[in-house]
Design a protein around this motif. Structure first.
Motif, PDB file in Angstrom:
ATOM      1  N   TYR A  33      42.905  52.800  29.794  1.00 26.98           N
ATOM      2  CA  TYR A  33      43.260  52.607  28.285  1.00 26.98           C
ATOM      3  C   TYR A  33      41.735  51.806  27.821  1.00 26.98           C
ATOM      4  CZ  TYR A  33      47.892  53.777  29.003  1.00 26.98           C
ATOM      5  OH  TYR A  33      49.149  54.558  29.445  1.00 26.98           O
ATOM      6  N   PHE A  35      39.733  49.811  24.754  1.00 27.28           N
ATOM      7  CA  PHE A  35      40.042  48.877  23.537  1.00 27.28           C
ATOM      8  C   PHE A  35      38.629  48.489  23.005  1.00 27.28           C
ATOM      9  CE2 PHE A  35      44.421  47.727  24.902  1.00 27.28           C
ATOM     10  CZ  PHE A  35      44.416  48.001  26.225  1.00 27.28           C
ATOM     11  N   ARG A  95      40.963  49.313  30.837  1.00 29.78           N
ATOM     12  CA  ARG A  95      41.983  49.072  31.755  1.00 29.78           C
ATOM     13  C   ARG A  95      42.533  50.244  32.275  1.00 29.78           C
ATOM     14  NH1 ARG A  95      46.663  44.453  30.774  1.00 29.78           N
ATOM     15  NH2 ARG A  95      47.468  44.444  32.744  1.00 29.78           N
ATOM     16  N   GLY A  96      42.680  50.218  33.722  1.00 33.70           N
ATOM     17  CA  GLY A  96      43.456  51.346  34.392  1.00 33.70           C
ATOM     18  C   GLY A  96      44.770  50.924  34.453  1.00 33.70           C
ATOM     19  N   VAL A  97      45.710  51.976  35.159  1.00 33.98           N
ATOM     20  CA  VAL A  97      46.969  51.695  35.402  1.00 33.98           C
ATOM     21  C   VAL A  97      47.195  50.927  36.829  1.00 33.98           C
ATOM     22  CG1 VAL A  97      47.453  53.710  33.887  1.00 33.98           C
ATOM     23  CG2 VAL A  97      47.340  53.860  36.257  1.00 33.98           C
ATOM     24  N   ASN A 100      48.144  45.404  39.173  1.00 34.20           N
ATOM     25  CA  ASN A 100      47.199  44.462  39.042  1.00 34.20           C
ATOM     26  C   ASN A 100      45.789  45.122  38.238  1.00 34.20           C
ATOM     27  OD1 ASN A 100      48.637  42.564  40.479  1.00 34.20           O
ATOM     28  ND2 ASN A 100      48.073  43.592  42.481  1.00 34.20           N
ATOM     29  N   SER A 101      45.946  45.878  37.669  1.00 31.36           N
ATOM     30  CA  SER A 101      44.974  46.394  36.881  1.00 31.36           C
ATOM     31  C   SER A 101      44.371  45.229  35.783  1.00 31.36           C
ATOM     32  CB  SER A 101      45.066  47.845  36.073  1.00 31.36           C
ATOM     33  OG  SER A 101      45.979  47.551  34.780  1.00 31.36           O
ATOM     34  N   LYS A 102      43.149  45.001  35.535  1.00 34.90           N
ATOM     35  CA  LYS A 102      42.806  44.192  34.594  1.00 34.90           C
ATOM     36  C   LYS A 102      41.878  44.729  33.667  1.00 34.90           C
ATOM     37  CE  LYS A 102      39.000  42.517  37.451  1.00 34.90           C
ATOM     38  NZ  LYS A 102      38.468  41.158  38.152  1.00 34.90           N
ATOM     39  N   LEU A 103      41.627  44.063  32.473  1.00 37.18           N
ATOM     40  CA  LEU A 103      40.824  44.395  31.409  1.00 37.18           C
ATOM     41  C   LEU A 103      39.690  44.131  31.804  1.00 37.18           C
ATOM     42  CD1 LEU A 103      41.540  45.491  28.544  1.00 37.18           C
ATOM     43  CD2 LEU A 103      41.358  43.236  27.751  1.00 37.18           C
ATOM     44  N   PHE A 105      35.643  44.107  30.576  1.00 38.70           N
ATOM     45  CA  PHE A 105      34.918  44.081  29.145  1.00 38.70           C
ATOM     46  C   PHE A 105      33.373  44.265  29.431  1.00 38.70           C
ATOM     47  CE2 PHE A 105      37.587  41.716  26.287  1.00 38.70           C
ATOM     48  CZ  PHE A 105      38.420  40.985  26.951  1.00 38.70           C
ATOM     49  N   GLY A 106      32.896  45.055  28.509  1.00 38.30           N
ATOM     50  CA  GLY A 106      31.527  45.243  28.477  1.00 38.30           C
ATOM     51  C   GLY A 106      30.773  43.745  27.964  1.00 38.30           C
TER      52      GLY A 106
END
Lengths: 115, 114
Positions: A33, A35, A95-97, A100-103, A105-106
């Motif tokens: 995903y 964002f 963010r992956g699936v 414990n996937s985490k967002l 950021f660039g």
């Protein structure tokens, strides 16, 4: 491992100009995903858009539009007819699936819109 | 009501002080997060709570102690911090701790450690 690259660090435009913020990502997940968040000087991160990896349709919301190109792993953001209120730091994130996937950021792009 | 409220907005503390940051949301979200953001850098994840249980601790030093007393509240207890801990601390929430969920962020607490 996941990585988000926002190669532009600072962009300055004059009001009413169009501006495109670039985002390139890397992931080994087949489902993921993407964002975009906006962080004005007040500090809070404001959610702008979420896109899943299976949906390559481009999206337009008012003056904002997003171009998702899976073939080039890019998810670029264009502001049409920029306004002073668009001045902020813009973050692209991935963010992956998985539990414990985490967002990820660039580094963010600082956009300054001058009157 | 789509707000995540953080208090205080600003905090100055000495290295021997004990203080707490508070975060509140009334959106019925069951996942809550603490992020740390240094100036001109992206936010870095510290902790994730899912259904009031700690699910992720990103190897954060023990001088930071999170607490989730109920589904609406998230605290971050601070003790014996270092000057390098000065940063913007952001709280966020989402409906669930699921990959596709968007995070709603608060305005943050700007922390200065002297």
């Amino acid at each position: 491992a996941q990585k988000v690259t926002q190669a532009q660090t600072e962009i300055s435009v004059v009001e009413k100009e169009d501006v495109t913020l670039d985002c390139v990502y890397e992931t080994r997940d087949t489902t993921y995903y993407l964002f975009w968040y906006k962080q004005p000087p007040s500090g809070e991160l404001v959610f702008l858009i979420r896109r899943n990896s299976f949906d390559e349709q481009n999206e337009i919301s008012g003056r904002y539009s997003w171009n998702f190109q899976k073939s080039t792993s890019s998810f670029n953001f264009t502001i049409t007819a920029s306004q002073v209120v668009d001045s902020a730091v813009y973050f692209c994130a991935l963010r992956g699936v998985g539990a414990n996937s985490k967002l990820t950021f660039g580094k963010g792009i600082t956009l300054s819109v001058r009157p | 009501d789509t707000e995540v409220t953080q208090t205080p907005k600003h905090l100055v503390m000495g290295m021997t002080n004990k203080k707490s940051l508070k975060c509140e949301q009334h959106m019925g979200h069951r996942a809550m997060y603490w992020y740390k953001q240094k100036a001109k850098k992206p936010p870095e994840l510290m902790f994730v709570y899912s259904y009031e249980k700690l699910s992720i601790n990103e190897s954060v030093p023990s001088r930071f102690s999170p607490e989730c007393p109920n589904s609406s509240l998230l605290n971050l207890h601070l003790h014996a911090l270092q000057p390098e801990d000065s940063a913007l601390y952001l709280c966020a929430s989402s409906r669930w701790d699921n990959s596709n969920e968007k995070l709603f962020f608060g305005s943050g607490t700007q922390l200065s450690v002297l």
